[in-house]
Write a protein that holds these residues in place. Structure first.
Motif, short mmCIF file in Angstrom:
data_model
loop_
_atom_site.label_atom_id
_atom_site.label_comp_id
_atom_site.label_asym_id
_atom_site.label_seq_id
_atom_site.Cartn_x
_atom_site.Cartn_y
_atom_site.Cartn_z
N GLU A 54 0.86 -1.17 0.00
CA GLU A 54 0.00 0.00 0.00
C GLU A 54 0.90 1.23 0.00
O GLU A 54 1.82 1.33 0.82
N ARG A 55 0.66 2.14 -0.93
CA ARG A 55 1.50 3.32 -1.06
C ARG A 55 0.63 4.56 -0.98
O ARG A 55 -0.48 4.58 -1.51
N GLY A 56 1.14 5.58 -0.29
CA GLY A 56 0.40 6.83 -0.15
C GLY A 56 1.31 7.93 0.35
O GLY A 56 2.52 7.90 0.12
N GLU A 57 0.73 8.89 1.05
CA GLU A 57 1.47 10.05 1.55
C GLU A 57 1.46 10.07 3.06
O GLU A 57 0.51 9.63 3.70
N CYS A 58 2.51 10.63 3.63
CA CYS A 58 2.60 10.84 5.07
C CYS A 58 1.63 11.96 5.45
O CYS A 58 1.57 12.99 4.78
N SER A 59 0.86 11.73 6.50
CA SER A 59 -0.12 12.74 6.91
C SER A 59 0.54 13.94 7.60
O SER A 59 -0.09 14.98 7.76
N VAL A 60 1.82 13.81 7.99
CA VAL A 60 2.51 14.90 8.69
C VAL A 60 3.29 15.77 7.70
O VAL A 60 3.10 16.98 7.62
N CYS A 61 4.20 15.13 6.92
CA CYS A 61 5.08 15.91 6.05
C CYS A 61 4.74 15.82 4.57
O CYS A 61 5.26 16.59 3.76
N GLY A 62 3.90 14.85 4.17
CA GLY A 62 3.50 14.73 2.78
C GLY A 62 4.42 13.92 1.89
O GLY A 62 4.17 13.81 0.69
N SER A 63 5.49 13.34 2.44
CA SER A 63 6.38 12.52 1.62
C SER A 63 5.74 11.17 1.34
O SER A 63 4.77 10.78 1.97
N LYS A 64 6.29 10.45 0.36
CA LYS A 64 5.73 9.14 -0.01
C LYS A 64 6.13 8.09 1.02
O LYS A 64 7.28 8.03 1.44
#
Length: 64
Positions: free
Chosen positions: A30-40
Motif C-alpha cells: 500500500e503506497r500513499g502520503e505521510c499525513s505529517v510531512c506529505g512525503s511518499k
C-alpha cells in the motif's frame, strides 16, 4: 486507520491517499502520503491482508 513508518518524520504516521500497488517481484503493498510531512510512504501487506485482497479480486473477476 493504516500506519506506516515515515523515514523523514522518524515515526509511525497515518497513511493518506493509500492505493494498492505491486512491486516487481509481485508482492502487494500500500503506497500513499505521510499525513505529517506529505512525503511518499509505503508498507507491505501482511498475510491476512493479502488473502483478503485475493478474495476481493476473485469476486470482481467473477462479476465481470
Amino acid at each position: 486507520m493504516v500506519l506506516c513508518y515515515c523515514i523523514k518524520c522518524k515515526q509511525k504516521v497515518e497513511l493518506k491517499n493509500g492505493k494498492i500497488v505491486y512491486y516487481k517481484n509481485g508482492v502487494p503493498a500500500e503506497r500513499g502520503e505521510c499525513s505529517v510531512c506529505g512525503s511518499k510512504v509505503s508498507r507491505i501487506l501482511n498475510k491476512e491482508e493479502r488473502l483478503a485482497l485475493k478474495a476481493d479480486t476473485r469476486k470482481t473477476d467473477e462479476q465481470s
